[in-house]
Scaffold this motif. Structure first.
Motif, PDB file in Angstrom:
ATOM      1  N   UNK A   1      -3.341   5.329   0.965  1.00  0.00           N
ATOM      2  CA  UNK A   1      -4.769   5.024   1.016  1.00  0.00           C
ATOM      3  C   UNK A   1      -5.370   5.459   2.347  1.00  0.00           C
ATOM      4  N   UNK A   2      -4.685   6.396   3.016  1.00  0.00           N
ATOM      5  CA  UNK A   2      -5.140   6.865   4.322  1.00  0.00           C
ATOM      6  C   UNK A   2      -4.606   8.279   4.526  1.00  0.00           C
ATOM      7  N   UNK A   3      -5.080   8.937   5.572  1.00  0.00           N
ATOM      8  CA  UNK A   3      -4.650  10.289   5.877  1.00  0.00           C
ATOM      9  C   UNK A   3      -3.386  10.275   6.754  1.00  0.00           C
ATOM     10  N   UNK A   4      -2.616  11.367   6.756  1.00  0.00           N
ATOM     11  CA  UNK A   4      -1.495  11.443   7.693  1.00  0.00           C
ATOM     12  C   UNK A   4      -1.943  11.210   9.133  1.00  0.00           C
TER      13      UNK A   4
ATOM     14  N   UNK B   1      -2.615   8.432  10.450  1.00  0.00           N
ATOM     15  CA  UNK B   1      -3.419   7.215  10.603  1.00  0.00           C
ATOM     16  C   UNK B   1      -2.555   5.963  10.501  1.00  0.00           C
ATOM     17  N   UNK B   2      -1.254   6.143  10.386  1.00  0.00           N
ATOM     18  CA  UNK B   2      -0.316   5.033  10.413  1.00  0.00           C
ATOM     19  C   UNK B   2       1.003   5.536  10.979  1.00  0.00           C
ATOM     20  N   UNK B   3       1.855   4.613  11.358  1.00  0.00           N
ATOM     21  CA  UNK B   3       3.179   4.981  11.845  1.00  0.00           C
ATOM     22  C   UNK B   3       3.941   5.655  10.714  1.00  0.00           C
ATOM     23  N   UNK B   4       4.514   6.833  10.933  1.00  0.00           N
ATOM     24  CA  UNK B   4       5.155   7.554   9.832  1.00  0.00           C
ATOM     25  C   UNK B   4       6.402   6.845   9.329  1.00  0.00           C
ATOM     26  N   UNK B   5       6.629   6.909   8.021  1.00  0.00           N
ATOM     27  CA  UNK B   5       7.870   6.422   7.434  1.00  0.00           C
ATOM     28  C   UNK B   5       8.828   7.607   7.416  1.00  0.00           C
ATOM     29  N   UNK B   6       9.884   7.524   8.201  1.00  0.00           N
ATOM     30  CA  UNK B   6      10.819   8.639   8.340  1.00  0.00           C
ATOM     31  C   UNK B   6      12.113   8.250   7.643  1.00  0.00           C
ATOM     32  N   UNK B   7      12.333   8.820   6.457  1.00  0.00           N
ATOM     33  CA  UNK B   7      13.507   8.429   5.673  1.00  0.00           C
ATOM     34  C   UNK B   7      13.812   9.529   4.660  1.00  0.00           C
ATOM     35  N   UNK B   8      14.931  10.189   4.835  1.00  0.00           N
ATOM     36  CA  UNK B   8      15.318  11.265   3.915  1.00  0.00           C
ATOM     37  C   UNK B   8      16.044  10.744   2.675  1.00  0.00           C
ATOM     38  N   UNK B   9      16.574   9.521   2.740  1.00  0.00           N
ATOM     39  CA  UNK B   9      17.382   9.003   1.636  1.00  0.00           C
ATOM     40  C   UNK B   9      16.563   8.250   0.591  1.00  0.00           C
ATOM     41  N   UNK B  10      15.384   7.771   0.972  1.00  0.00           N
ATOM     42  CA  UNK B  10      14.584   7.005   0.017  1.00  0.00           C
ATOM     43  C   UNK B  10      14.261   7.819  -1.237  1.00  0.00           C
TER      44      UNK B  10
ATOM     45  N   UNK C   1      -7.920   7.109  17.140  1.00  0.00           N
ATOM     46  CA  UNK C   1      -9.270   6.647  16.846  1.00  0.00           C
ATOM     47  C   UNK C   1      -9.380   6.025  15.463  1.00  0.00           C
ATOM     48  N   UNK C   2      -8.501   6.434  14.557  1.00  0.00           N
ATOM     49  CA  UNK C   2      -8.555   5.883  13.212  1.00  0.00           C
ATOM     50  C   UNK C   2      -7.145   5.556  12.753  1.00  0.00           C
ATOM     51  N   UNK C   3      -6.904   4.283  12.445  1.00  0.00           N
ATOM     52  CA  UNK C   3      -5.605   3.863  11.951  1.00  0.00           C
ATOM     53  C   UNK C   3      -5.811   2.956  10.750  1.00  0.00           C
ATOM     54  N   UNK C   4      -4.734   2.744   9.997  1.00  0.00           N
ATOM     55  CA  UNK C   4      -4.790   1.845   8.853  1.00  0.00           C
ATOM     56  C   UNK C   4      -5.200   0.451   9.340  1.00  0.00           C
TER      57      UNK C   4
ATOM     58  N   UNK D   1       0.848  -1.187   0.000  1.00  0.00           N
ATOM     59  CA  UNK D   1       0.000   0.000   0.000  1.00  0.00           C
ATOM     60  C   UNK D   1       0.883   1.236   0.000  1.00  0.00           C
ATOM     61  N   UNK D   2       0.251   2.399  -0.178  1.00  0.00           N
ATOM     62  CA  UNK D   2       0.986   3.647  -0.139  1.00  0.00           C
ATOM     63  C   UNK D   2       1.108   4.181   1.275  1.00  0.00           C
ATOM     64  N   UNK D   3       2.189   4.898   1.539  1.00  0.00           N
ATOM     65  CA  UNK D   3       2.416   5.497   2.847  1.00  0.00           C
ATOM     66  C   UNK D   3       2.806   6.963   2.684  1.00  0.00           C
ATOM     67  N   UNK D   4       2.788   7.664   3.790  1.00  0.00           N
ATOM     68  CA  UNK D   4       3.294   9.027   3.840  1.00  0.00           C
ATOM     69  C   UNK D   4       4.757   8.969   4.258  1.00  0.00           C
ATOM     70  N   UNK D   5       5.620   9.528   3.426  1.00  0.00           N
ATOM     71  CA  UNK D   5       7.062   9.475   3.671  1.00  0.00           C
ATOM     72  C   UNK D   5       7.541  10.843   4.129  1.00  0.00           C
TER      73      UNK D   5
END
Length: 447
Positions: free
Chosen positions: A270-273, A275-284, A415-418, A215-219
């Motif tokens: 497929x979700x709003x910021x 609503x999931x654990x953030x993907x923290x990566x500056x190099x990707x 209250x709302x997570x993936x 799925x897609x994530x917020x990076x």
């Protein structure tokens, strides 16, 4: 250290399972309230997941914190100011060893001892059976309470992929050194922080890298406005900005920094910021932009030398690394004590207190938008004060237990997570700590 713990009844003593970060802070805070503590650690030293010499550690050579130093350190034991914003795993281990030495915790830990069974007794206590990891006879002792701090990143969740693959397949838990990547064609499966970090390492070592995400994530970048990104988020949470405004600011910030990664082939979120654990990566984004990482969809099957993707494409990697997470596991406890579901996920108030068993608690079972250590500290403070209140004012303690045990998860968790297996214990650290503070205030007024 004694050769072995005393047999028999330990009366009001508390049993702590595990001497990682969560176990260490549990020992400290229990001791500060006057409890005797026996901590059992199956390995021969402290550190838990952060000690990469341990068999169950998921840490690999290049692991750094993804939460910044001020939001990772224990509140009563700061990390050195000279350390970087995102310390290396070896520094985190050194920090935990110093923490244990500073507070005199090692004298209360029995190394090389594993808890194989913990059974509640009719009077609210526990019979805990331990055994040396080197073999030998088991022994059973009675305790007033059991605090579980055995971690949740050690039992690999391996995907069930049909077919047979002739190359090598390993879980991320077995990945330790980038040497295994050199000169190989590598497929990394999994879109979480570990999967992204390993994909970045592979981009610098392998001849070709595919990155499969379901799925897609917020990076998010590690730095925003010249500061670690989690510190900026922490400020917004403390200002109590509405969620929708924070989501708008997040999308705006990501647009100005990371940019739209779907143009490289990654799926859209497929979700709003938040609503999931953030993907923290500056190099990707850097390696995506240079064509060193090729995004691909989910894996559908293996077929000899090939991996078949969900869109029908076939690729031929030499090595597949599945960064597909871990499952919580408490094999020494009856799952009913934690009200665990079929996936082993317990139903705990504040992800800490067993709702039906007042003398059972879990510390460190959280996925926050910050470091876990400060939250584990305050969890263990709450547990220690709760156990002390049960001794001093049992009727008031029972009333608080009855009230708190019925509070729904949504009152202190996101209250709302993936809707996925790995996002169920997500919390916003500021909101979560406010809920813990509310419980502490109730116990303070009761004492």
């Amino acid at each position: 250290m004694h050769d072995s713990p005393d047999l028999g009844d330990r009366r009001d003593a508390v049993c702590v399972v595990g001497a990682g970060a969560s176990g260490l802070t549990a020992i400290k805070n229990l001791r500060e309230l006057g409890f005797q503590v026996d901590c059992y650690e199956r390995e021969t030293s402290v550190g838990g997941a952060w000690n990469w010499r341990h068999d169950r550690s998921p840490v690999y050579a290049g692991t750094h914190l993804i939460s910044s130093r001020p939001l990772t350190e224990f509140p009563d034991f700061p990390m050195p100011d000279s350390w970087p914003d995102y310390p290396h795993h070896s520094q985190v281990l050194t920090y935990l060893e110093r923490y244990a030495a500073h507070f005199g915790l090692v004298d209360h830990i029995w190394f090389g001892m594993e808890v194989v069974s913990a059974v509640p007794t009719e009077d609210g206590g526990w019979e805990v059976t331990t055994q040396s990891t080197g073999g030998g006879s088991s022994r059973t002792q009675r305790y007033a309470a059991v605090i579980v701090a055995n971690g949740h990143n050690w039992d690999p969740l391996k995907p069930e992929i049909p077919g047979e693959f002739r190359g090598r397949v390993i879980h991320a838990s077995a990945y330790k050194d980038p040497a295994v990547l050199r000169g190989r064609k590598v497929l990394v499966v999994g879109g979480g922080n570990t999967g992204c970090d390993i994909a970045v390492e592979a981009a610098q070592q392998a001849t070709k890298v595919w990155h499969s995400t379901r799925r897609g994530y917020w990076y998010a970048p590690k730095y925003v406005f010249g500061r670690p990104a989690d510190q900026v988020n922490d400020r917004l949470l403390k200002y109590r900005l509405p969620l929708r405004l924070r989501q708008w600011l997040y999308r705006r910030t990501v647009g100005l920094t990371t940019g739209d990664l779907t143009r490289y082939g990654l799926p859209a979120p497929d979700h709003q910021p938040y609503e999931s654990h953030p993907i923290v990566n500056s190099q990707l984004p850097y390696f995506l932009g240079h064509g060193k990482i090729l995004p691909v969809p989910d894996v559908s099957s293996y077929d000899g030398n090939a991996v078949v993707l969900a869109d029908g494409r076939r690729i031929e990697p030499d090595l597949v690394i599945t960064a597909t997470g871990y499952r919580p596991r408490f094999e020494f406890l009856d799952p009913a004590l934690l009200a665990a579901d079929e996936d082993g996920r317990p139903d705990l108030h504040l992800h800490t207190f067993a709702r039906r068993t007042p003398t059972l608690a879990v510390v460190g079972l959280l996925q926050p938008d910050s470091g876990v250590l400060p939250l584990a500290h305050w969890q263990s403070v709450a547990v220690a004060r709760w156990l002390r209140l049960r001794l001093s004012e049992p009727e008031r303690a029972a009333a608080i237990q009855a009230k708190e045990s019925t509070r729904p998860v949504g009152s202190w968790s996101r209250r709302k997570v993936v809707p996925s297996r790995r996002h169920w214990f997500e919390v916003d650290h500021v909101d979560y700590l406010r809920s813990v503070e509310s419980l502490l205030n109730q116990m303070e007024s009761a004492s």
